[in-house]
Design an enzyme around this catalytic site. Sequence first.
Site, mmCIF file in Angstrom:
data_model
loop_
_atom_site.group_PDB
_atom_site.id
_atom_site.type_symbol
_atom_site.label_atom_id
_atom_site.label_comp_id
_atom_site.label_asym_id
_atom_site.label_seq_id
_atom_site.Cartn_x
_atom_site.Cartn_y
_atom_site.Cartn_z
ATOM 1 N N ASP A 1 -21.870 5.647 -7.379
ATOM 2 C CA ASP A 1 -20.469 5.284 -8.012
ATOM 3 C C ASP A 1 -19.544 5.367 -6.651
ATOM 4 O O ASP A 1 -19.685 5.986 -5.486
ATOM 5 C CB ASP A 1 -19.877 6.358 -8.936
ATOM 6 N N ARG B 1 -23.582 -2.942 -6.810
ATOM 7 C CA ARG B 1 -23.092 -3.073 -8.119
ATOM 8 C C ARG B 1 -21.458 -3.521 -7.790
ATOM 9 O O ARG B 1 -20.795 -2.656 -7.439
ATOM 10 C CB ARG B 1 -23.068 -1.818 -9.035
HETATM 11 C C1 LIG Z 1 -21.248 -0.481 -15.181
HETATM 12 C C2 LIG Z 1 -19.965 -0.148 -14.619
HETATM 13 C C3 LIG Z 1 -19.935 0.816 -13.536
HETATM 14 C C4 LIG Z 1 -18.611 1.119 -12.771
HETATM 15 N N1 LIG Z 1 -18.408 1.755 -11.820
HETATM 16 C C5 LIG Z 1 -17.213 2.047 -11.156
HETATM 17 C C6 LIG Z 1 -17.287 2.979 -9.992
HETATM 18 O O1 LIG Z 1 -18.430 3.281 -9.447
HETATM 19 N N2 LIG Z 1 -16.059 2.829 -9.354
HETATM 20 C C7 LIG Z 1 -14.891 2.414 -10.042
HETATM 21 O O2 LIG Z 1 -13.964 2.360 -9.398
HETATM 22 N N3 LIG Z 1 -14.970 1.634 -11.050
HETATM 23 C C8 LIG Z 1 -16.237 1.549 -11.746
HETATM 24 N N4 LIG Z 1 -16.071 0.833 -12.991
HETATM 25 C C9 LIG Z 1 -14.895 0.539 -13.783
HETATM 26 C C10 LIG Z 1 -14.237 -0.893 -13.058
HETATM 27 O O3 LIG Z 1 -13.988 -0.555 -11.908
HETATM 28 C C11 LIG Z 1 -13.234 -1.333 -13.983
HETATM 29 O O4 LIG Z 1 -12.322 -0.309 -14.086
HETATM 30 C C12 LIG Z 1 -13.612 -1.477 -15.605
HETATM 31 O O5 LIG Z 1 -15.039 -2.303 -15.652
HETATM 32 C C13 LIG Z 1 -12.666 -2.522 -16.241
HETATM 33 O O6 LIG Z 1 -12.851 -3.841 -15.513
HETATM 34 P P1 LIG Z 1 -13.464 -5.122 -16.151
HETATM 35 O O7 LIG Z 1 -14.078 -5.544 -15.041
HETATM 36 O O8 LIG Z 1 -14.271 -4.689 -17.258
HETATM 37 O O9 LIG Z 1 -12.219 -6.015 -16.202
HETATM 38 P P2 LIG Z 1 -10.780 -5.991 -17.165
HETATM 39 O O10 LIG Z 1 -10.008 -7.494 -16.657
HETATM 40 O O11 LIG Z 1 -10.006 -4.629 -16.882
HETATM 41 O O12 LIG Z 1 -11.170 -6.237 -18.658
HETATM 42 C C14 LIG Z 1 -11.747 -7.291 -19.055
HETATM 43 C C15 LIG Z 1 -11.902 -7.049 -20.803
HETATM 44 O O13 LIG Z 1 -12.788 -6.214 -21.245
HETATM 45 C C16 LIG Z 1 -12.266 -5.143 -21.973
HETATM 46 N N5 LIG Z 1 -12.190 -3.672 -21.422
HETATM 47 C C17 LIG Z 1 -12.388 -3.658 -20.314
HETATM 48 N N6 LIG Z 1 -12.142 -2.066 -20.199
HETATM 49 C C18 LIG Z 1 -11.907 -1.681 -21.255
HETATM 50 C C19 LIG Z 1 -11.788 -0.558 -21.642
HETATM 51 N N7 LIG Z 1 -11.516 0.647 -21.052
HETATM 52 N N8 LIG Z 1 -11.433 -0.178 -23.186
HETATM 53 C C20 LIG Z 1 -11.835 -1.273 -23.825
HETATM 54 N N9 LIG Z 1 -11.828 -2.438 -23.759
HETATM 55 C C21 LIG Z 1 -12.093 -2.821 -22.280
HETATM 56 C C22 LIG Z 1 -11.075 -5.577 -22.544
HETATM 57 O O14 LIG Z 1 -11.400 -6.757 -23.470
HETATM 58 C C23 LIG Z 1 -10.761 -6.470 -21.347
HETATM 59 O O15 LIG Z 1 -9.747 -7.554 -21.738
HETATM 60 C C24 LIG Z 1 -17.492 0.516 -13.491
HETATM 61 C C25 LIG Z 1 -17.777 -0.347 -14.668
HETATM 62 C C26 LIG Z 1 -18.676 -0.653 -15.204
HETATM 63 C C27 LIG Z 1 -18.767 -1.779 -16.502
#
Ligand SMILES: Cc1cc2nc3c(=O)[nH]c(=O)nc-3n(C[C@H](O)[C@H](O)[C@H](O)COP(=O)(O)OP(=O)(O)OC[C@H]3O[C@@H](n4cnc5c(N)ncnc54)[C@H](O)[C@@H]3O)c2cc1C
Length: 310
Positions: free
Chosen positions: A132, A182
């Site tokens: 991560d 990732r």
């Molecule tokens: C597999 C994976 C690994 C990750 N690892 C890391 C890491 O190592 N370090 C790090 O900083 N971040 C990590 N993240 C978190 C990432 O940085 C984002 O904060 C998170 O994925 C939300 O961003 P998004 O790309 O989904 O887009 P967004 O624009 O935030 O979301 C798009 C849509 O997805 C849905 N959605 C998103 N989040 C949520 C939620 N919490 N609850 C409900 N619906 C939601 C909503 O419908 C939203 O409109 C990880 C995420 C994933 C999926």
Amino acid sequence: MSLMRSLLLAGSESLWLRQRAPNLPFVKKAVRRFMPGERLEDALTAAEGLRQYGIGAVLTQLGENVTDLVKANEVTRHYTEVLVNIGTSKLDCQVSVKLTQLGLDVDEARCYANLRSLVERAKERGTFVWIDMEQHTYVDATLAIYRRVHCEFPNVGVCLQAYLYRTADDLASLIPLGGGVRLVKGAYREPASVAYPRKRDVDGNFLALAKLMLAPDACAAGARAVFGTHDRRLIREIQRLIDGRSAMREACEFHLLFGIQRAEQARLARERYRVRVLISYGEQWFPWYMRRLAERPANVLFIVRSMLSN
Ligand SMILES: Cc1cc2nc3c(=O)[nH]c(=O)nc-3n(C[C@H](O)[C@H](O)[C@H](O)COP(=O)(O)OP(=O)(O)OC[C@H]3O[C@@H](n4cnc5c(N)ncnc54)[C@H](O)[C@@H]3O)c2cc1C
């Protein structure tokens, strides 16, 4: 960044809240939406459930910033057992670890040794370890440790965050190594001096970086491109970049979080893309849960509903 998001991210860093909020029954109930349970067995059962949809899993035990090596070594032993479990269960599971959970704040050399031993165990069991990415102050150390371990083992990958200005350069330096990257948007509270403050710039950078990850030179280097997002617009854009190029389809994956966009997870698997769901478990869920709330402040309504239904 919206006020609500800022408040929730500030809450994720509050020790006072971390010690109290997890004991409140309505908070405990609300967190179940994002994690199947606190025990490893809960996560394995959830992984088993995903298998029928052709979806793999990535397991992660929640926790970060351990302050002594006894704890860091305990976490390492735990993940070693997880890898043994994965080997015997024949589930399609990988693991994802935080370096501050393996001792990065205490002793960088020990953290490296802990990670190396996990990646070695994972290789013996034919699986993969993801690292991560945490706050921007950890990026240099995280990438340095990743590079060292990746020199020896191919089955390790690292997360990069599209909200950081530096990520394009980091990606350019990692692609020729051919390892796993990732790409995510980024989940922490970061200053505008290091990260795009506006969501639309983060989204734009995500797509620009995704294009680099899917470029012919990245594929030729054997880089494994993983897109960790629930953003359906971005997912469709990436699908457009991939479609019709079978080698690319093989080389890339979508990773989503347990409980979020389940229909999208199933759709991608039905359309034969490689999909994994990251399943979290463990007792130290509070800061992680607050970051999930900050990603979609409307989630706070679920807590309110859960509180009212008690
Ligand atoms: C597999 C994976 C690994 C990750 N690892 C890391 C890491 O190592 N370090 C790090 O900083 N971040 C990590 N993240 C978190 C990432 O940085 C984002 O904060 C998170 O994925 C939300 O961003 P998004 O790309 O989904 O887009 P967004 O624009 O935030 O979301 C798009 C849509 O997805 C849905 N959605 C998103 N989040 C949520 C939620 N919490 N609850 C409900 N619906 C939601 C909503 O419908 C939203 O409109 C990880 C995420 C994933 C999926």
